[in-house]
Design an enzyme around this catalytic site. Structure first.
Site, short mmCIF file in Angstrom:
data_model
loop_
_atom_site.label_atom_id
_atom_site.label_comp_id
_atom_site.label_asym_id
_atom_site.label_seq_id
_atom_site.Cartn_x
_atom_site.Cartn_y
_atom_site.Cartn_z
N GLU B 58 27.93 -6.49 -18.07
CA GLU B 58 28.70 -5.30 -17.69
C GLU B 58 29.21 -5.36 -16.25
OE1 GLU B 58 25.87 -5.17 -19.36
OE2 GLU B 58 26.16 -3.92 -21.14
N PHE B 120 15.51 5.47 -26.47
CA PHE B 120 15.86 4.06 -26.34
C PHE B 120 17.21 3.91 -25.62
CE2 PHE B 120 18.00 0.25 -28.18
CZ PHE B 120 17.21 -0.70 -27.52
N GLN B 121 17.26 3.05 -24.65
CA GLN B 121 18.44 2.81 -23.82
C GLN B 121 18.98 4.09 -23.18
OE1 GLN B 121 21.22 0.26 -26.05
NE2 GLN B 121 20.21 -1.50 -25.10
N LYS B 170 26.47 10.00 -27.71
CA LYS B 170 26.95 9.47 -28.98
C LYS B 170 27.34 10.57 -29.97
CE LYS B 170 25.91 5.79 -32.25
NZ LYS B 170 24.94 4.78 -32.71
N MET B 486 26.72 -18.39 4.80
CA MET B 486 26.72 -17.32 5.81
C MET B 486 25.29 -16.91 6.16
SD MET B 486 28.84 -15.82 7.72
CE MET B 486 30.52 -15.43 7.23
#
Lengths: 180, 591
Positions: B58, B120-121, B170, B486
């Protein structure tokens, strides 16, 4: 000044801190208070007092009163940072207008007997505090005023058996006919 | 009486999302499916107006959307699922917030009745992303969805642009409600960014500019965000006034690097002439930049003798780090137009010949000097060769973060805006590869190059797979010195050369890695092979991992050491061990 080994320049700030009361008019929607508080914690600003309640139900407007401290540059930042939040309508620096009234309400519980009780009542009278609950060994006083007055009252109650205090935080409004 | 079943505006929440994307002119989105966004993916499957690019992580979707946005001026759109999908978006959202990139992220959420249940999630997406978005929304009622989506696009793209997130449970995606096309009343009445500059302030600014003896224009990413008109006006202002101009990292390309008034980038790794001009100027015009700490160096010694004019659309940028004399709040393009108009009417024209002579002396110090070698490729030389090979082509450059990024900014000359995509504010390693994916999606026929480091590129290397799947011929030009360059540079300068964990012991074979992904791998060691290999890279119409082996211990100069001012730069020819130790002496005492 010697700088520590850092990728950042570490600045000494010598400007004195100022205390300001800000009135913030916001859309009353879920999360709006979290946004305001998150701004303060995220950017390291101070909150001395915070008061929030819906003030115009039909328009879904809430008014948040924040007392904060910081250097003049930080205070200016705070106002701009608040003002650019999407649900914020207006930010008014009540301290800067020099035309505002600030009030706070406190409920002060004092426990004691004999002369201490009498003294507590006498002082309550002098400060125009009301008794809103009483038992044979305690009082709860309700007192309204500016922060200094309430602090002073609480200090006086301490030796007389102060048990606990609940304060609303500061609410502020401008003098005169105009709204914010 | 309308029959609701035949009302075309009656649709599911998932359908509304796709419909809103179409209504806002979105043609490409970047995303990754998951349980909480399946209804939206089902809608995407059944239409062809919005192309979905499937990323591999993502974070890649977010950076690709940023690259897409930065290179087109349109908002980038990312679609992710709940929980880990949303938390993986935190980095790109923060990146976009820091660099003012318009981004619309739509995230799935568990059904409303499960919110707060540790489902969940599930995660508190709006809570987590509140400080890293310009605004975000959790939509609990399908009938609010259209309004929120339209507002999201409006907020992301107006005022100071930024990322927004719409969290859609959802059950709201499944529910049927009424859609409406975008309308003005969708937006909070409290949100009204100021566009037009105050006329009195503009007159004050012009008066300062007209009377300047040692002026400088310091422009930033805001000019590019404002649109092509602002760039045009900025160039015209430089032309009309004859003033020198420098720019921040984010602002490169607004004024052409080949322009005669160009001083190069300013700041920590800016040119000597740019920083000295900033330090010694008497009037500074800051356009769409924010006096970031990489720019100012020591703030109490920042341009001490100048009157400062600051144009910014965000009032909170004014007096945040540096106190300015004439703030002008509004859109850069709008205000530059007004300033030009008033300036042209002004009879007095500044005479700055002496100032240019002074600047010529600073330029003569040749602060970007480096020693070339016949044996080993210098990273600066690699960027210059890349620049020469792509000059005049339709090229877009993205970068990761580190030494290679600074060398790219120093040695690649940008002639146009929207051609340079880099993570400036947040400094996100792993930005460049997915950003290149996004840029290539927006500009399929252009040459898109990610100038990368060997460490950064591995943070989002999985997006090679995306590039191969969608036949996006991005070129990943890796300056491979086997170090986090760096980090190592700072350890050398500030931490007694103790190179704590800045060396990559086990780098992958980038050529084999490219081939494993189905791309093309090229490796170069010798300076004499470089130009040919770059030509080969450009001519290949497939994704390329270009492993450019460069001098391992080269460091990035010039440099303003920490705690130092613009006029205390460390120049490359001075950067021997002794001078370096001295420049950082204040720091070392406290190590």
């Amino acid at each position: 000044m010697n700088q520590p080994a850092s990728a950042y320049f570490i600045e000494d700030r010598h400007d004195p801190n100022e205390t300001h009361t800000l009135s913030v008019l916001v859309q009353n929607e879920p999360g709006v208070l979290a946004r305001v508080i998150g701004l303060f914690s995220g950017r390291g600003y101070n909150i001395e007092s915070l008061t929030v309640s819906e003030t115009e139900a039909q328009k879904h407007l809430s008014r948040i009163t924040i007392v904060t401290t910081g250097t003049p540059m930080v205070i200016e930042q705070i106002k701009h940072q608040l003002d650019r939040m999407i649900p914020v309508y207006r930010v008014v620096d009540m301290t800067q207008t020099k035309r505002s009234i600030e009030r706070e309400l406190a409920m002060v519980k004092v426990r004691g007997q004999g002369e201490h009780r009498v003294e507590a009542l006498r002082l309550a009278d002098a400060f125009r505090a009301r008794v809103i609950d009483a038992t044979t060994e305690s009082f709860v006083f309700e007192i309204t005023g500016n922060t200094d007055k309430i602090n002073q009252y609480i200090d006086l109650m301490r030796p007389l058996g102060l048990v606990e205090v609940s304060r609303t935080g500061v609410a502020a409004i401008g003098r005169g006919p105009e709204g914010m | 009486m309308t029959d609701k079943s035949h009302d075309p505006n009656q649709m599911t929440g998932a359908a509304m999302i796709v419909r809103a994307l179409i209504d806002h002119g979105v043609t490409d989105i970047f995303g990754y499916p998951g349980g909480a966004v399946l209804p939206i993916y089902d809608e995407i499957f059944q239409q062809s107006e919005v192309q979905h690019i499937l990323v591999r992580h993502e974070q890649g979707a977010g950076h690709a959307a940023e690259g897409y946005a930065r290179s087109t001026g349109k908002p980038g759109v990312a679609l992710v699922t709940s929980g880990p999908g949303a938390t993986n978006m935190v980095t790109p959202l923060t990146d976009a917030l820091m660099d003012s990139i318009p981004l619309v992220c739509i995230s799935g959420q568990v059904p409303t009745h499960l919110i707060g249940n540790d489902a969940f999630q599930e995660c508190d997406t709006v809570g987590i992303t509140r400080p890293c978005t310009k605004h975000n929304w959790l939509v609990r009622d399908v009938n609010d969805l259209a309004k929120v989506l339209h507002e999201a696009f409006y907020v992301a793209t107006t005022g100071r642009p930024g990322p927004v997130l719409v969290d859609v449970p959802k059950d709201v995606q499944f529910a049927t409600g009424t859609y409406h096309p975008p309308r003005k009343s969708d937006v909070h009445r409290s949100y009204a960014p100021r566009v037009k500059g105050d006329a009195t302030q503009i007159r004050k600014a012009v008066s300062l500019l007209a009377n300047a003896k040692r002026p400088v224009i310091y422009s930033g990413g805001g000019v590019i965000n404002s649109g092509p008109e602002a760039t045009k006006l900025l160039r015209e202002l430089v032309e009309v006034t004859g003033f020198p101009i420098t720019s921040t990292l984010m602002g490169l390309g607004a004024y052409p690097a080949s322009g005669k008034n160009w001083l190069g980038m300013l700041g920590m790794h800016g040119t000597y002439e740019a920083n000295m001009t900033m330090h010694d100027c008497d009037v500074m015009l800051c356009v769409g930049a924010r006096f970031d700490d990489r720019i100012t160096g020591r703030v109490d010694a920042f341009s001490p003798g100048s009157k400062k004019i600051h144009i910014d659309i965000d009032p909170s940028s004014i007096n945040k780090n540096i106190r300015v004399d004439v703030p002008i709040i509004g859109d850069c393009g709008n205000i530059l137009g007004d300033i030009l108009q008033v300036f042209k009417a002004e009879s007095k024209k500044p005479d700055i010949k002496a100032w240019w002579q002074q600047i010529a002396q600073w330029r003569a110090r040749n602060s970007l000097y480096y020693r070339k070698s016949n044996d080993v490729i210098l990273p600066q030389h690699a960027i210059q060769s890349l620049f020469e090979a792509t000059r005049g082509r339709d090229t877009y450059i993205t970068t990761e973060v580190g030494q290679h990024q600074m060398w790219a900014a120093q040695f690649y000359g940008f002639e146009e805006p929207h051609r340079w995509m880099t993570s400036g504010g947040l400094g996100t390693m792993g930005y460049g590869l997915p950003a290149a994916v996004g840029v290539q999606v927006a500009h399929p026929d252009s040459l898109v190059i990610d100038i990368a480091g060997d460490a950064s590129v591995q943070m989002t290397i999985q997006e090679m797979s995306t590039a191969v799947q969608y036949e996006l011929p991005i070129k990943i030009f890796i300056l491979n010195n086997q170090y986090m360059g760096m980090v190592r540079q700072w350890q050398q300068l500030l931490h007694g050369n103790r190179l704590s964990h800045s060396y990559s012991e086990a780098l992958p074979d980038f050529v084999k890695l490219a081939e494993a992904y189905g791309g093309v791998g090229i490796q170069v060691h010798k300076p004499s092979d470089l130009d040919g290999a770059i030509q080969e890279m450009i001519s290949v119409k497939r994704p390329v991992l270009f492993d450019c082996r460069v001098a391992a211990l080269e460091n990035c100069f010039p440099m303003i050491p920490s705690g130092k001012a613009h006029n205390e730069m460390l120049l490359p020819e001075q950067a021997n061990d002794e001078a370096t130790a001295k420049a950082f002496a204040g720091g070392k005492a406290l190590v």
